[in-house]
Write a protein that holds these residues in place. Structure first.
Motif, mmCIF file in Angstrom:
data_model
loop_
_atom_site.group_PDB
_atom_site.id
_atom_site.type_symbol
_atom_site.label_atom_id
_atom_site.label_comp_id
_atom_site.label_asym_id
_atom_site.label_seq_id
_atom_site.Cartn_x
_atom_site.Cartn_y
_atom_site.Cartn_z
ATOM 1 N N ILE A 123 0.843 -1.190 0.000
ATOM 2 C CA ILE A 123 0.000 0.000 0.000
ATOM 3 C C ILE A 123 0.883 1.245 0.000
ATOM 4 O O ILE A 123 1.846 1.345 0.781
ATOM 5 C CB ILE A 123 -0.927 0.016 1.231
ATOM 6 N N LYS A 124 0.544 2.207 -0.852
ATOM 7 C CA LYS A 124 1.258 3.492 -0.885
ATOM 8 C C LYS A 124 0.316 4.659 -0.660
ATOM 9 O O LYS A 124 0.761 5.772 -0.372
ATOM 10 C CB LYS A 124 1.975 3.638 -2.226
ATOM 11 N N GLY A 125 -0.973 4.439 -0.816
ATOM 12 C CA GLY A 125 -1.935 5.496 -0.559
ATOM 13 C C GLY A 125 -2.038 6.502 -1.686
ATOM 14 O O GLY A 125 -1.421 6.356 -2.752
ATOM 15 N N TYR A 126 -2.836 7.547 -1.434
ATOM 16 C CA TYR A 126 -3.069 8.599 -2.419
ATOM 17 C C TYR A 126 -2.119 9.773 -2.190
ATOM 18 O O TYR A 126 -1.469 9.899 -1.144
ATOM 19 C CB TYR A 126 -4.524 9.059 -2.348
ATOM 20 N N ASP A 127 -2.052 10.659 -3.167
ATOM 21 C CA ASP A 127 -1.141 11.791 -3.098
ATOM 22 C C ASP A 127 -1.471 12.734 -1.949
ATOM 23 O O ASP A 127 -0.593 13.470 -1.461
ATOM 24 C CB ASP A 127 -1.173 12.587 -4.411
ATOM 25 N N ASP A 128 -2.719 12.723 -1.500
ATOM 26 C CA ASP A 128 -3.107 13.610 -0.386
ATOM 27 C C ASP A 128 -2.899 12.962 0.971
ATOM 28 O O ASP A 128 -3.461 13.390 1.978
ATOM 29 C CB ASP A 128 -4.556 14.057 -0.539
ATOM 30 N N ASN A 129 -2.075 11.886 0.983
ATOM 31 C CA ASN A 129 -1.744 11.169 2.218
ATOM 32 C C ASN A 129 -2.965 10.540 2.880
ATOM 33 O O ASN A 129 -3.086 10.474 4.091
ATOM 34 C CB ASN A 129 -1.022 12.080 3.220
ATOM 35 N N THR A 130 -3.878 10.047 2.040
ATOM 36 C CA THR A 130 -5.023 9.289 2.545
ATOM 37 C C THR A 130 -4.959 7.870 2.006
ATOM 38 O O THR A 130 -4.326 7.591 0.969
ATOM 39 C CB THR A 130 -6.354 9.930 2.118
ATOM 40 N N PHE A 131 -5.655 7.017 2.717
ATOM 41 C CA PHE A 131 -5.792 5.616 2.263
ATOM 42 C C PHE A 131 -7.198 5.345 1.733
ATOM 43 O O PHE A 131 -7.403 4.495 0.891
ATOM 44 C CB PHE A 131 -5.472 4.656 3.410
ATOM 45 N N ARG A 132 -8.173 6.087 2.232
ATOM 46 C CA ARG A 132 -9.578 5.947 1.853
ATOM 47 C C ARG A 132 -10.066 4.502 2.099
ATOM 48 O O ARG A 132 -10.451 3.780 1.188
ATOM 49 C CB ARG A 132 -9.783 6.346 0.393
ATOM 50 N N PRO A 133 -10.019 4.109 3.352
ATOM 51 C CA PRO A 133 -10.300 2.703 3.710
ATOM 52 C C PRO A 133 -11.707 2.225 3.395
ATOM 53 O O PRO A 133 -11.913 1.032 3.154
ATOM 54 C CB PRO A 133 -10.044 2.677 5.211
ATOM 55 N N ASN A 134 -12.660 3.126 3.375
ATOM 56 C CA ASN A 134 -14.050 2.699 3.187
ATOM 57 C C ASN A 134 -14.511 2.742 1.735
ATOM 58 O O ASN A 134 -15.651 2.387 1.443
ATOM 59 C CB ASN A 134 -14.966 3.573 4.051
ATOM 60 N N GLU A 135 -13.629 3.193 0.846
ATOM 61 C CA GLU A 135 -13.967 3.108 -0.572
ATOM 62 C C GLU A 135 -13.937 1.646 -1.016
ATOM 63 O O GLU A 135 -13.131 0.848 -0.520
ATOM 64 C CB GLU A 135 -12.971 3.910 -1.412
#
Length: 655
Positions: A123-135
């Motif tokens: 996992i690297k996540g999004y550019d805005d430093n979020t993972f968005r776990p519930n998507e």
């Protein structure tokens, strides 16, 4: 590519065509099309049910849930249980790794899983430093996470050695996911939809993820080559789904798995859900799966390419139905052919008002017919195909019963006399001889060699009580109207002594046709038509379930073919024989036959075989008020006998 990996159905099936296959049962997984895969992950501790007892196989998977499945499936972190994780339907993991995503709190049930995935580079996540776990996780994201998990476990694939993506919507895959999708496609972990699309932005259900995880895990621990394989069938080929070292376990798995059709061993199909069995060598049918011979029980034999109904199997034997009787054969001498692989099957059809049998050769893929074999049942429709395992109980192509209708000459007791004279029989032999002015066995025929034998057939009928029309038809069949080399060189019309493999040299020689006919009548009378005869199964032609055909000839349709000669002769000469006798059949054994409609006297004889056709002459009511039948005696020492009406059923004969 490992055969097991090819065995799982495509994870990305056309979702528009997918229907939930959940039965009302102990949970919502029982009966699901992918129950087996889900239960395997449950067994591995990757998935658990929800608090309300559900598994929810068709529920969409979030990014957090998928992270947990990847970590647990690939063992990327220590695994423990937590109450919060059980609420989400997964097993929790525990780790000390810190996570910096601003939308992943330390208290979140998925924190440890995300941390372990980050640590493994999954996992690297999004550019805005979020993972968005519930998507909901989409398919291209899932592919990347699985590809990274494989790499973390040491499975490294050179992208240049993989086939280019051929999904019709491949251009819609994000560039940073394309290589990962290509790697998983190359490994067979994903194969796209039936319409050749990938649909990278679509979500995935829990059952889909389960299949992907199992296929990916197989890359890490290649399966052992176990003895038995459970397989599906696609495009006439089997594809292994799962391997077992025990046949019973493999069969149980196949029975419970909707996409499995067969159990194999070394590419030989041993068990199937539906199909037929055909012999690939001379085969004896035994009464039990021990395959031990018994002279007192059902044990016919058949040649190569004989169709039989499949009932069940073990690792070494196949349980079949032949001519209405159940038996067992060695799996070494038969082919188990699933419905999905059938190229053809023998069937019956109408020709005018007559019945024709088309016999399929599974070796050559061709049909053959011996012509008209009798009257067509009144329920038959021209142009339709009908199927039967015993020539009497017919179904249509969908397996629904159409009728039960026997052919008269096939079930006629042969101790009856024909209404035709010697002259009538000779007329048929003269008029219908098929080889006039044709070369047969290096000789051009200008006359029928059997003409004149009518008086011999009638003589043996009177002397030995063997139907003359039958004797003539038998001789026609075995000697090809008297033209065979054995018939011409040795006057042998019935093939006695002509064993397979050495027919001509082994065949007995006779001084005349009459001597051959007399010898045949004696043998048939003694061995096949006497209740105490060594091969008695009813004094009819019959099939491999009843009658002479059980042990007289290997050909499963020998009786039908000779009965066909009788029918065609009768038709030509005026139909004086067909349906002249009322026929019934016995329903139990042993069964006593008596001198009068009572049990006062000892039986005249008894039949140790059931379902024996008998000629019914009259009905009578005994002093006790019970129904009895007077029948033509099967024991030729008597002309008639009586049997209690409870043990006789009327035989439905084609009219």
């Amino acid at each position: 590519m490992k055969k097991l990996l090819l065995g799982f159905l495509a994870i990305l099936l056309a979702l528009s065509a997918f229907t939930q296959e959940t039965a009302k049962a102990a949970d919502d997984l029982t009966g699901h099309a992918y129950e087996a895969e889900m239960r395997e992950l449950i067994k591995l501790g990757v998935i658990v049910g929800y608090k309300d007892g559900t598994i929810r196989p068709n529920q969409q998977v979030t990014r957090a849930e998928f992270a947990k499945m990847v970590v647990n499936s690939f063992e990327l972190g220590p695994v423990t249980k937590s109450a919060s994780m059980e609420n989400a339907g997964f097993v929790a993991a525990s780790t000390e790794i810190a996570v910096s995503f601003k939308d992943v709190s330390l208290e979140a049930w998925y924190y440890d899983s995300v941390a372990a995935a980050v640590n493994a580079g999954i996992i690297k996540g999004y550019d805005d430093n979020t993972f968005r776990p519930n998507e909901l996780i989409n398919r291209e994201q899932m592919s990347t996470m699985v590809a990274r998990a494989l790499k973390a476990k040491g499975v490294v694939i050179d992208i240049t050695e993989t086939k280019a993506l051929d999904f019709t919507d491949g251009a819609t895959i994000r560039d940073d996911h394309k290589d990962d999708v290509r790697i998983l496609s190359h490994l067979g972990i994903i194969t796209g939809n039936h319409d050749k699309t990938f649909k990278p932005k679509d979500g995935s259900t829990r059952w889909m993820v389960a299949v992907v995880m199992l296929r990916a895990k197989a890359q890490l621990v290649p399966p052992k080559n176990l003895e038995f394989q459970v397989s599906s069938i696609t495009e006439d080929k089997t594809t292994v789904l799962k391997q077992f070292d025990d046949f019973a376990a493999a069969k149980e798995y196949a029975q419970k798995t909707s996409k499995a059709q067969v159990v194999e061993r070394s590419n030989q199909i041993l068990w199937m859900k539906q199909g037929i069995v055909t012999t690939n060598a001379f085969t004896e049918i035994y009464p039990t799966d021990s395959l031990k011979a018994s002279t007192s029980t059902f044990r016919p034999y058949v040649p190569s390419n004989t169709e039989m109904k499949f009932l069940d199997s073990t690792a070494t034997t196949v349980k079949i139905e032949l001519a209405g009787k159940v038996g067992y054969v060695s799996s070494k001498v038969v082919r188990v052919i699933p419905q999905e692989m059938l190229k053809g099957q023998s069937y019956y059809e109408v020709s005018g008002s007559s019945l024709v049998h088309k016999i399929f050769n599974h070796s050559t893929g061709s049909y053959a017919s011996t012509g008209v074999i009798g009257k067509a049942p009144k329920e038959f429709v021209s142009g339709m195909k009908y199927y039967s395992w015993d020539g009497a109980k017919f179904t249509n192509a969908s397996g629904a019963k159409v009728t039960e209708s026997y052919q008269y000459f096939n079930v006629l007791p042969l101790h009856t006399a024909t209404n035709y004279t010697a002259e009538d029989l000779d007329k048929y032999l003269k008029d219908q001889f098929p080889y006039y002015n044709k070369v047969q066995y290096d000789k051009k025929w200008t006359e029928s060699p059997l003409v004149g034998a009518g008086k011999f057939f009638k003589e043996m009928e009177a002397t030995h009580k063997v139907n003359a029309l039958y004797l003539m038809s038998h001789a026609i069949h075995e000697s090809q109207w008297g033209t065979s080399k054995i018939a011409q060189d040795k006057n042998n019309l019935f093939g006695y002594g002509a064993a397979d493999g050495n027919a001509y040299n082994g065949a007995y020689s006779y001084a005349t046709f009459r001597e051959s006919i007399e010898d045949a009548a004696k043998r048939i009378n003694t061995s096949y038509q006497s209740p105490t005869g060594s091969y008695y199964n009813g004094s009819i032609l019959g099939n491999k379930g009843i009658g002479m055909n059980v042990r007289y000839a290997s050909d499963a349709f020998w009786g039908e073919k000779i009965a066909g000669h009788m029918f065609r002769t009768d038709q030509y000469l005026g139909s004086k024989d067909v349906n002249q006798h009322k026929l019934g059949y016995t329903t139990t054994s042993p069964l006593n036959f008596r001198k009068d409609p009572s049990t006062t006297f000892s039986p005249l004889y008894k039949l140790d075989t059931s379902e024996v056709p008998v000629v019914i002459r009259t009905e009578t009511t005994a002093a006790s008020g019970s129904l009895w039948y007077e029948v033509a005696s099967e024991d030729k020492a008597y002309t008639k006998a009586y049997v209690h009406g409870n043990y006789i059923k009327m035989m439905p004969v084609a009219q």
